[in-house]
Scaffold this active site. Structure first.
Site, PDB file in Angstrom:
ATOM      1  N   LYS A  22       0.827  -1.221   0.000  1.00  0.00           N
ATOM      2  CA  LYS A  22       0.000   0.000   0.000  1.00  0.00           C
ATOM      3  C   LYS A  22       0.857   1.265   0.000  1.00  0.00           C
ATOM      4  CE  LYS A  22      -1.891   1.845   3.979  1.00  0.00           C
ATOM      5  NZ  LYS A  22      -1.725   3.296   4.113  1.00  0.00           N
ATOM      6  N   ASN A  23       1.793   1.351   0.946  1.00  0.00           N
ATOM      7  CA  ASN A  23       2.499   2.621   1.093  1.00  0.00           C
ATOM      8  C   ASN A  23       3.511   2.877  -0.018  1.00  0.00           C
ATOM      9  OD1 ASN A  23       0.903   3.275   3.226  1.00  0.00           O
ATOM     10  ND2 ASN A  23       2.387   2.722   4.814  1.00  0.00           N
ATOM     11  N   CYS A 117      -5.344   8.362   8.945  1.00  0.00           N
ATOM     12  CA  CYS A 117      -5.618   7.958  10.328  1.00  0.00           C
ATOM     13  C   CYS A 117      -5.294   9.104  11.292  1.00  0.00           C
ATOM     14  CB  CYS A 117      -4.779   6.734  10.693  1.00  0.00           C
ATOM     15  SG  CYS A 117      -5.197   5.286   9.716  1.00  0.00           S
ATOM     16  N   ARG A 122      -0.371  15.790  13.009  1.00  0.00           N
ATOM     17  CA  ARG A 122       0.426  15.235  11.902  1.00  0.00           C
ATOM     18  C   ARG A 122       0.917  16.405  11.028  1.00  0.00           C
ATOM     19  NH1 ARG A 122      -2.143   9.710   9.409  1.00  0.00           N
ATOM     20  NH2 ARG A 122      -0.034   9.560   8.622  1.00  0.00           N
ATOM     21  N   PRO A 123       2.025  17.030  11.439  1.00  0.00           N
ATOM     22  CA  PRO A 123       2.476  18.232  10.735  1.00  0.00           C
ATOM     23  C   PRO A 123       3.006  17.921   9.333  1.00  0.00           C
ATOM     24  CG  PRO A 123       4.077  17.573  12.397  1.00  0.00           C
ATOM     25  CD  PRO A 123       2.929  16.632  12.533  1.00  0.00           C
ATOM     26  N   ASP A 306       3.448   0.729  12.273  1.00  0.00           N
ATOM     27  CA  ASP A 306       2.238   0.179  11.645  1.00  0.00           C
ATOM     28  C   ASP A 306       1.967  -1.280  12.062  1.00  0.00           C
ATOM     29  OD1 ASP A 306       1.936   2.611  10.455  1.00  0.00           O
ATOM     30  OD2 ASP A 306       2.699   2.006   8.503  1.00  0.00           O
ATOM     31  N   ARG A 398      -9.143   0.243   3.734  1.00  0.00           N
ATOM     32  CA  ARG A 398      -8.177   1.136   3.092  1.00  0.00           C
ATOM     33  C   ARG A 398      -6.876   0.403   2.776  1.00  0.00           C
ATOM     34  NH1 ARG A 398      -6.638   5.569   6.692  1.00  0.00           N
ATOM     35  NH2 ARG A 398      -5.081   5.633   5.062  1.00  0.00           N
TER      36      ARG A 398
HETATM   37  N1  EPU Z   1       6.589  14.701  10.850  1.00  0.00           N
HETATM   38  C1  EPU Z   1       6.899  16.019  11.107  1.00  0.00           C
HETATM   39  N2  EPU Z   1       6.827  16.903  10.057  1.00  0.00           N
HETATM   40  C2  EPU Z   1       6.487  16.530   8.800  1.00  0.00           C
HETATM   41  C3  EPU Z   1       6.177  15.166   8.555  1.00  0.00           C
HETATM   42  C4  EPU Z   1       6.231  14.279   9.618  1.00  0.00           C
HETATM   43  O1  EPU Z   1       7.223  16.389  12.224  1.00  0.00           O
HETATM   44  O2  EPU Z   1       6.473  17.393   7.901  1.00  0.00           O
HETATM   45  C5  EPU Z   1       6.654  13.720  11.970  1.00  0.00           C
HETATM   46  C6  EPU Z   1       5.289  13.064  12.259  1.00  0.00           C
HETATM   47  O3  EPU Z   1       4.513  13.867  13.119  1.00  0.00           O
HETATM   48  C7  EPU Z   1       5.705  11.738  12.867  1.00  0.00           C
HETATM   49  C8  EPU Z   1       7.031  11.418  12.149  1.00  0.00           C
HETATM   50  O4  EPU Z   1       7.481  12.633  11.580  1.00  0.00           O
HETATM   51  O5  EPU Z   1       5.965  11.915  14.231  1.00  0.00           O
HETATM   52  C9  EPU Z   1       6.914  10.382  11.040  1.00  0.00           C
HETATM   53  O6  EPU Z   1       5.911  10.757  10.108  1.00  0.00           O
HETATM   54  P1  EPU Z   1       5.997  10.309   8.575  1.00  0.00           P
HETATM   55  O7  EPU Z   1       6.025  11.528   7.744  1.00  0.00           O
HETATM   56  O8  EPU Z   1       7.103   9.316   8.434  1.00  0.00           O
HETATM   57  O9  EPU Z   1       4.605   9.586   8.366  1.00  0.00           O
HETATM   58  P2  EPU Z   1       3.701   9.634   7.082  1.00  0.00           P
HETATM   59  O10 EPU Z   1       4.533   9.751   5.877  1.00  0.00           O
HETATM   60  O11 EPU Z   1       2.590  10.599   7.293  1.00  0.00           O
HETATM   61  C10 EPU Z   1       3.821   7.066   6.629  1.00  0.00           C
HETATM   62  C11 EPU Z   1       2.816   5.963   6.448  1.00  0.00           C
HETATM   63  C12 EPU Z   1       2.191   5.618   7.788  1.00  0.00           C
HETATM   64  C13 EPU Z   1       3.286   5.250   8.793  1.00  0.00           C
HETATM   65  C14 EPU Z   1       4.358   6.351   8.858  1.00  0.00           C
HETATM   66  C15 EPU Z   1       5.558   5.956   9.697  1.00  0.00           C
HETATM   67  C16 EPU Z   1       2.062   6.295   4.200  1.00  0.00           C
HETATM   68  C17 EPU Z   1       0.959   6.691   3.289  1.00  0.00           C
HETATM   69  N3  EPU Z   1       1.802   6.381   5.505  1.00  0.00           N
HETATM   70  O12 EPU Z   1       3.077   8.182   7.134  1.00  0.00           O
HETATM   71  O13 EPU Z   1       1.391   4.474   7.550  1.00  0.00           O
HETATM   72  O14 EPU Z   1       2.735   5.084  10.075  1.00  0.00           O
HETATM   73  O15 EPU Z   1       4.839   6.648   7.534  1.00  0.00           O
HETATM   74  O16 EPU Z   1       6.147   4.799   9.201  1.00  0.00           O
HETATM   75  O17 EPU Z   1       3.121   5.876   3.759  1.00  0.00           O
HETATM   76  C18 EPU Z   1      -0.443   3.048   7.768  1.00  0.00           C
HETATM   77  O18 EPU Z   1      -0.111   2.490   6.713  1.00  0.00           O
HETATM   78  O19 EPU Z   1      -1.314   2.569   8.542  1.00  0.00           O
HETATM   79  C19 EPU Z   1       0.185   4.309   8.141  1.00  0.00           C
HETATM   80  C20 EPU Z   1      -0.348   5.149   9.009  1.00  0.00           C
END
Ligand code: EPU
Length: 419
Positions: A22-23, A117, A122-123, A306, A398
């Protein structure tokens, strides 16, 4: 509205095949916007996040043709619009990958703030910071992110303040067609980042170092088409590993990359499951009584956040007291209130959960709070005696392809019924 009805307490037995990641695919589909021609994507999972991502691409003007249930051809040469619709974009997190892709191709993108989610705050500051260092001007107004550049973006050094999957991917998408070289320091190393880079390289991009914390992208003027097969889903594989272990089952999980599962394998062995690795499959079998473990979730190659709810569900039936620390998200224990309904003894304090293993867990009526929390409830339903129901399936759908079909084929008593 539908719900899953599970008669738990049956050992899972047999073979299951893991679907595409998925990701990875939710990044690869927007990446097709960068291609001047047709690309074919194989091993596409049939899940709601893929349907929504494809629908956004279609609304933007791309032609999408299904060539079988898991293969599509995308022709994004017909894309003219650079503004994904709010109702679709707000359904999922990965819709923000359209910013990097549209900005790269059209030098202009207006994308609604993403959904996904709810794990607390989630910044997206690191996405904005990276796009601005490539020369874009970004503003956020009325829940829309607007990014614009004068012509092609300009490559340069980018240091990410936190390890973030999303900002690493958005930067790769933006930098692929930029002028000059972009170097991302402190990049995330997840398998889906490597898969996106492999996809783009197979279409003519020049990306080196994906899978390490320094990624170097030499911008190219254009990408051409090709065929690419998505990697297997690390988290779906991990979920079946945990479900097999939690039911003292004997399951061969096929179409996996065992290296991606190392942290999960190590923890399951520590907890007491038998794990045997082959080239592209992994065998889970009963070994000894399941016992407590301490786990901290971390960016890859650490234990994946995850997989946190699934393993907490398992530990709620394991002997002894476990401590699980969430190291990625501020608030990823909302599902715990549901697990308490099956008799689990879990105390949450901030980002730490203390789980006292219980012998007499029982079925209960549960409601999925988010994707992985929901599938953690499925694990709970499978391992406990009695009937459990799980509603709010919109979350689970999803990210899991044919979940109840795959579990039924392993001997689980699980049905989807209308409410
Ligand atoms: N963060 C910041 N600033 C940013 C972006 C992120 O501070 O601009 C922080 C977040 O608050 C968090 C950390 O960095 O504390 C990690 O966030 P990340 O950006 O890695 O998460 P994401 O890209 O939003 C993806 C996956 C999530 C998974 C996370 C961590 C996708 C579509 N989603 O989210 O997957 O939990 O990486 O591995 O790839 C899931 O599949 O159920 C899911 C939630």
């Amino acid at each position: 509205m539908e719900k899953l009805v599970i008669q738990g307490g049956k050992q899972l037995k047999g073979e299951v095949t893991i679907s595409g990641a998925k990701n990875a695919v939710v990044a690869i589909i927007p990446a097709a916007i960068l291609i001047n021609g047709k690309c074919r994507i194989e091993n596409l999972p049939c899940i709601e996040d893929v349907n929504v991502t494809l629908e956004i691409l279609k609304v933007l003007g791309a032609k999408i043709t299904y060539l079988g249930h898991d293969t599509i051809e995308i022709d994004a040469s017909t894309v003219t619009c650079s503004e994904p619709p709010q109702d679709l974009a707000s359904k999922m997190r990965a819709s923000y990958y359209f910013i990097g892709a549209l900005l790269s191709r059209f030098h202009n993108a207006t994308v609604p703030l993403p959904g996904g989610c709810d794990f607390g705050f989630r910044p997206i500051d690191q996405h904005i910071k990276a796009l601005e260092s490539l020369g874009a001007a970004c503003t956020i107004k009325n829940s829309m992110i607007h990014a614009v550049s004068q012509g092609r973006l300009k490559g340069g050094p980018i240091y990410l303040d936190v390890v973030t999957v999303g900002a690493t991917i958005n930067t790769i998408l933006a930098a692929t067609l930029a002028e000059g070289v972009t170097v991302i320091e402190n990049a995330a190393k997840e398998p889906h980042i490597v898969d996106l880079a492999n996809f783009l390289n197979s279409m003519g991009a020049n990306i080196k170092g994906a899978g390490t914390d320094t990624i170097k992208i030499a911008g190219v003027p254009a990408l051409s088409g090709g065929t690419y097969s998505v990697i297997p889903d690390q988290i779906e594989a991990g979920t079946f590993m945990v479900a097999a272990a939690a039911t003292y089952g004997d399951v061969l999980i096929k179409n996996v990359i065992p290296k991606h599962l190392d942290s999960i394998t190590a923890k399951l062995e520590e907890i007491g499951a038998g794990v045997e690795e082959f080239d592209d499959s992994i065998h889970i079998f009963p070994n000894k009584p399941l016992s407590c473990a301490n786990i901290k979730t971390l960016p890859y190659p650490g234990f994946p956040t995850d997989m946190q709810p699934q393993v907490v569900a398992l530990l709620s039936a394991a002997e002894g007291t476990s401590i699980v620390t969430e190291g990625v998200w501020d608030n990823r224990f909302q599902y715990v209130d549901e697990l308490v309904k099956i008799g689990a003894d879990i105390t949450v304090d901030g980002n730490v959960a203390i789980i006292r293993g219980q012998k007499n867990l029982h079925g209960a009526n549960l409601s999925a709070t988010d994707l992985r929390g929901g599938v953690g409830m499925v694990v709970a339903g499978l391992m406990t005696k009695g009937t459990s129901t799980i509603d709010n399936l919109i979350h689970i759908d999803r990210g899991y392809e044919f979940l109840e079909k795959k579990l039924s084929a392993l001997g689980a008593d699980i049905k989807r019924v209308n409410l």
